[in-house]
Scaffold this active site. Structure first.
Site, mmCIF file in Angstrom:
data_model
loop_
_atom_site.group_PDB
_atom_site.id
_atom_site.type_symbol
_atom_site.label_atom_id
_atom_site.label_comp_id
_atom_site.label_asym_id
_atom_site.label_seq_id
_atom_site.Cartn_x
_atom_site.Cartn_y
_atom_site.Cartn_z
ATOM 1 N N TRP A 197 0.790 -1.219 0.000
ATOM 2 C CA TRP A 197 0.000 0.000 0.000
ATOM 3 C C TRP A 197 0.825 1.274 0.000
ATOM 4 O O TRP A 197 0.316 2.346 -0.302
ATOM 5 C CB TRP A 197 -0.907 0.026 1.240
ATOM 6 C CG TRP A 197 -0.203 -0.356 2.504
ATOM 7 C CD1 TRP A 197 -0.188 -1.582 3.102
ATOM 8 C CD2 TRP A 197 0.635 0.482 3.314
ATOM 9 N NE1 TRP A 197 0.590 -1.572 4.228
ATOM 10 C CE2 TRP A 197 1.108 -0.311 4.385
ATOM 11 C CE3 TRP A 197 1.026 1.822 3.253
ATOM 12 C CZ2 TRP A 197 1.955 0.185 5.370
ATOM 13 C CZ3 TRP A 197 1.870 2.324 4.243
ATOM 14 C CH2 TRP A 197 2.325 1.497 5.278
ATOM 15 N N ASN A 198 2.110 1.200 0.354
ATOM 16 C CA ASN A 198 2.848 2.444 0.594
ATOM 17 C C ASN A 198 3.172 3.218 -0.676
ATOM 18 O O ASN A 198 3.285 4.437 -0.658
ATOM 19 C CB ASN A 198 4.122 2.180 1.419
ATOM 20 C CG ASN A 198 5.044 1.166 0.780
ATOM 21 O OD1 ASN A 198 4.613 0.270 0.067
ATOM 22 N ND2 ASN A 198 6.325 1.299 1.049
ATOM 23 N N PRO A 234 -3.468 -5.786 -5.934
ATOM 24 C CA PRO A 234 -2.954 -4.668 -5.147
ATOM 25 C C PRO A 234 -3.414 -4.764 -3.700
ATOM 26 O O PRO A 234 -4.291 -5.558 -3.362
ATOM 27 C CB PRO A 234 -3.576 -3.455 -5.845
ATOM 28 C CG PRO A 234 -4.896 -3.979 -6.343
ATOM 29 C CD PRO A 234 -4.628 -5.410 -6.745
ATOM 30 N N SER A 282 -5.463 -4.084 -0.474
ATOM 31 C CA SER A 282 -6.862 -3.734 -0.250
ATOM 32 C C SER A 282 -7.020 -2.382 0.432
ATOM 33 O O SER A 282 -8.123 -1.842 0.497
ATOM 34 C CB SER A 282 -7.541 -4.816 0.598
ATOM 35 O OG SER A 282 -7.574 -6.051 -0.086
ATOM 36 N N GLU A 323 10.721 -7.818 -3.422
ATOM 37 C CA GLU A 323 11.362 -6.724 -2.691
ATOM 38 C C GLU A 323 10.689 -6.668 -1.345
ATOM 39 O O GLU A 323 9.491 -6.394 -1.244
ATOM 40 C CB GLU A 323 11.218 -5.413 -3.455
ATOM 41 C CG GLU A 323 12.029 -4.275 -2.851
ATOM 42 C CD GLU A 323 11.156 -3.265 -2.119
ATOM 43 O OE1 GLU A 323 11.344 -3.132 -0.886
ATOM 44 O OE2 GLU A 323 10.313 -2.630 -2.752
ATOM 45 N N LEU A 324 11.472 -6.955 -0.299
ATOM 46 C CA LEU A 324 10.904 -7.108 1.035
ATOM 47 C C LEU A 324 11.338 -5.937 1.922
ATOM 48 O O LEU A 324 11.562 -4.845 1.440
ATOM 49 C CB LEU A 324 11.325 -8.462 1.607
ATOM 50 C CG LEU A 324 11.017 -9.661 0.700
ATOM 51 C CD1 LEU A 324 11.543 -10.954 1.303
ATOM 52 C CD2 LEU A 324 9.527 -9.757 0.413
ATOM 53 N N CYS A 353 10.404 1.387 2.302
ATOM 54 C CA CYS A 353 11.347 0.303 2.594
ATOM 55 C C CYS A 353 12.798 0.761 2.562
ATOM 56 O O CYS A 353 13.635 0.205 3.273
ATOM 57 C CB CYS A 353 11.146 -0.833 1.599
ATOM 58 S SG CYS A 353 9.569 -1.700 1.769
ATOM 59 N N GLU A 389 13.161 -3.116 11.369
ATOM 60 C CA GLU A 389 12.549 -2.082 10.538
ATOM 61 C C GLU A 389 11.356 -1.490 11.280
ATOM 62 O O GLU A 389 10.445 -2.211 11.689
ATOM 63 C CB GLU A 389 12.086 -2.679 9.209
ATOM 64 C CG GLU A 389 11.426 -1.686 8.277
ATOM 65 C CD GLU A 389 10.937 -2.328 6.988
ATOM 66 O OE1 GLU A 389 10.981 -1.667 5.933
ATOM 67 O OE2 GLU A 389 10.507 -3.502 7.044
ATOM 68 N N GLU A 409 14.041 -4.874 -9.940
ATOM 69 C CA GLU A 409 13.018 -4.186 -10.703
ATOM 70 C C GLU A 409 13.631 -2.911 -11.265
ATOM 71 O O GLU A 409 14.179 -2.092 -10.522
ATOM 72 C CB GLU A 409 11.812 -3.860 -9.825
ATOM 73 C CG GLU A 409 11.093 -5.114 -9.353
ATOM 74 C CD GLU A 409 9.845 -4.827 -8.539
ATOM 75 O OE1 GLU A 409 8.838 -5.543 -8.724
ATOM 76 O OE2 GLU A 409 9.887 -3.909 -7.698
#
Length: 475
Positions: free
Chosen positions: A147-148, A172, A174, A246-247, A280, A379, A456
């Site tokens: 969502w970010n 995507p 929700s 991508e975590l 991130c 994080e 990416e």
């Protein structure tokens, strides 16, 4: 605000059981969006499979033209998109507008990459023979986004997949579905085969489950948490899907004794509090040399205090809210834990008194932080700047690398030699020296270790959507 959209399957918007989307600014209901059933998701996979041959037959040049048309349609709807992003996430409208521009650029970049899917010819040891190495689309792709960055993240998956000749089932978040829906609506302008792009929203069981179980889905791409990524790797093993992801991150920032202090402060503070710290690659762990520590903290607090909190649709807003109440509680708990262990609040530290609704948290600066505190060791994904001291180069590099994450890392120095040593020593997929500008369509974005796999963007980005084929040809 979602009345024109729904699920997008085989080139049609369709309805379904609806779920509420909540504003992070007001906590009111923004609208209701369609929720897919497992049968809807299977229909999307069916449509994606049917689009594969037509997509491949288009060829790279025709797919490039299609992606340029999509980018044109996105540019025409830029103002609408910026408002959608700011409304769903609460981020300032200027940041939302820049995100949509970056998303458009993904389609532009990968349009040109579609024309450059090169193979090669290798001489064979067999008399009269040669090896031909070609690259072909992987097949149906399942794309899952957070969502970010509700525009940039879908674009990073849709654009390279379509450029490579893969069809996509996009799921995507929700919490921010409208932005992806608007982008998918723009994809209609590309003139791609029906089923090339599909979108489903809904529960994990109804969307993620069917995609991961279906053998026809040959690749999945995720932007999300490390925990979800670990589960996806396990689930992908059953059908041997190709995986890229991508975590999370926990980026260290090293400010050496020879750094340009004003430059470091001027670029760091707005970067740290962009999207309320829900990024991130945001700087999280601040290692400041003893000689600059006090001046750095003073300058950081001075700049943080000037940030205005509020509705992202207000052009005067400098920072919006966290995405939901759970994030708000988690950030408050992280600060409480740090204080209990001896850290001090130099600025912020709680909810702003002047805002009675929404998931707002003040830009916060913590000092006296130790490496073992939760705010430093994990994080935090919020507006928390955790600051500590260091004295030696070897010391700080060892401490900076003491994390399972390896997405991004940063350092400030005037020395080219020190910069090169730092880039070589830091364990991260991306390193910024005197800069945080890592995200660009022409550059490979991604991490190492528990921060994911694959890239990416850049010439590397399209490779995750291609299989390599070898042919031995003898005449």
């Amino acid at each position: 605000m979602y009345d024109s959209y729904g699920l997008f399957i085989a080139d049609r918007w369709i309805g379904g059981a609806a779920a509420e989307v909540i504003s992070p600014v007001t906590e009111a209901v923004l609208g209701r969006v369609a929720q897919a059933s497992p049968e809807d998701t299977m229909a999307a996979i069916d449509a994606a499979e049917a689009a594969l041959d037509p997509l491949r037959e288009m060829g790279g040049f025709a797919r490039a033209d299609a992606l340029h048309r999509i980018a044109d349609a996105m540019i025409a709807r830029a103002d609408e998109a910026a408002r959608m992003i700011a409304t769903e996430t609460g981020k300032p409208i200027a940041q939302a507008g820049r995100e949509w521009v970056l998303a458009c650029d993904q389609f532009r970049w990968h349009a040109e990459e579609a024309r450059r899917i090169y193979g090669r010819v290798v001489e064979s040891r067999v008399p009269g023979g040669r090896f031909e190495i070609t690259r072909e689309p992987v097949g149906v792709v399942g794309a899952f986004t957070a969502w970010n960055f509700p525009a940039a993240l879908p674009a990073r998956k849709l654009a390279p997949a379509l450029a490579a000749g893969c069809s996509v089932v996009l799921r995507p978040s929700s919490q921010t579905p409208g932005t992806a829906m608007l982008m998918v609506d723009c994809c209609r302008a590309g003139g791609l085969p029906a089923g090339a792009v599909n979108l489903v929203t809904g529960t994990t069981a109804a969307t993620y489950g069917p995609v991961m179980a279906d053998k026809r889905v040959r690749k999945v791409s995720l932007t999300g948490s490390t925990r979800v990524g670990q589960q996806m790797i396990r689930d992908a093993a059953d059908t041997v899907k190709k995986v890229s992801m991508e975590l999370g991150g926990n980026a260290p920032v090293i400010v050496y004794d020879d750094a340009d202090l004003e430059l470091a402060l001027d670029v760091t503070v707005p970067t740290k509090y962009a999207n309320c710290g829900q990024v991130c690659v945001t700087p999280d762990r601040f290692f400041i040399h003893d000689s600059l520590h006090d001046a750095f903290v003073e300058g950081f607090v001075e700049r943080a205090a000037k940030i205005r909190l509020g509705d992202g649709l207000d052009p005067e807003t400098g920072m919006g809210p966290l995405i939901n109440g759970n994030r708000l509680s988690e950030i408050a708990g992280i600060v409480e834990d740090a204080i209990a262990q001896g850290a001090a609040i130099a600025h912020g530290g709680g909810r702003p008194a002047e805002l009675n609704s929404g998931f707002f948290f003040q830009p916060t600066v913590l000092t006296g932080v130790t490496d073992s505190m939760k705010v430093f060791a994990e994080e935090n994904f919020g507006p928390l700047a955790a600051i500590t001291r260091f004295s030696g180069e070897d010391e700080v590099l060892g401490r900076a690398n003491a994390s399972e994450m390896g997405l991004s890392a940063y350092a400030f120095t005037r020395s080219p030699d020190r910069a090169r040593r730092t880039v070589s020593a830091l364990k991260a997929g991306m390193v910024g020296i005197n800069s945080y500008a890592l995200a660009a369509s022409e550059a490979p974005f991604g991490g190492t270790n528990f921060s994911g796999m694959g890239r990416e963007g850049g010439t590397e980005g399209i490779g995750d959507y291609l299989d390599t084929k070898l042919a031995q040809i003898v005449f």
